[in-house]
Design a protein around this motif. Structure first.
Motif: not given
Length: 184
Positions: A59-80
């Motif tokens: 549960y903890g790994g999935i929740v924090v993994g989801l946070i990482f995934g969402l941040s990856s998506l967001i941080s890459n939205l403005s890049g190439p």
């Protein structure tokens, strides 16, 4: 009524997951999470996911993994690489799998170093594999490389990034786990 609801998650667990999620969010908006080293970009965002998996299981790994995934998506939205990372199979799925693989590894072995290594390899391998499966041509076009050489290119990126990410994860995760066990 909340008092009648039976749950398997404690306030202590929620707090740990929230703290590790906050660390992941902090890292995603600072140079601590994504480090540009010349032509390569390495991440240490997987470390809070691995630690959450060790202390809070799936549960903890999935929740924090989801946070990482969402941040990856967001941080890459403005890049190439936005056209590549907009696909959740590239940006989110591998990060959730870090939590699952790490939780399973630690549950079976109780070995923080091995867990850090497999969690890191999960991230590197799955992100690059998902790029190859779901966004090969787009990625090749963005990087201006021939599609025929994409597999070799991704393998080289995996080796270059993966080794540094692996070493750092093993050192940090093992140190944190030892420190927290010592303080019990």
């Amino acid at each position: 009524m909340l008092s009648n609801v039976s749950t398997n998650i404690s306030i202590k667990s929620i707090t740990r997951i929230a703290i590790l999620s906050a660390i992941a969010i902090f890292m995603s908006f600072t140079p601590f999470g994504y480090v540009q080293l010349g032509a390569i970009r390495v991440t240490f965002m997987h470390i809070p996911v691995i630690i959450a998996s060790i202390y809070e299981g799936f549960y903890g790994g999935i929740v924090v993994g989801l946070i990482f995934g969402l941040s990856s998506l967001i941080s890459n939205l403005s890049g190439p690489l936005a056209p590549v990372f907009i696909n959740p199979m590239v940006s989110i799925f591998p990060r959730i799998m870090i939590g699952i693989i790490s939780a399973y590894t630690y549950k079976k072995t109780k070995n923080a170093s091995l867990t850090a290594a497999l969690g890191t390899l999960t991230n590197t391998t799955l992100v690059l594999s998902m790029i190859y499966i779901f966004a090969a041509q787009t990625f090749a076009n963005i990087k201006k490389i021939a599609i025929e050489t994409l597999g070799k290119f991704l393998l080289l990126v995996g080796i270059k990034n993966g080794i540094l990410e692996l070493i750092v994860a093993i050192i940090i995760v093992t140190s944190i786990v030892k420190a927290l066990k010592f303080n019990k």
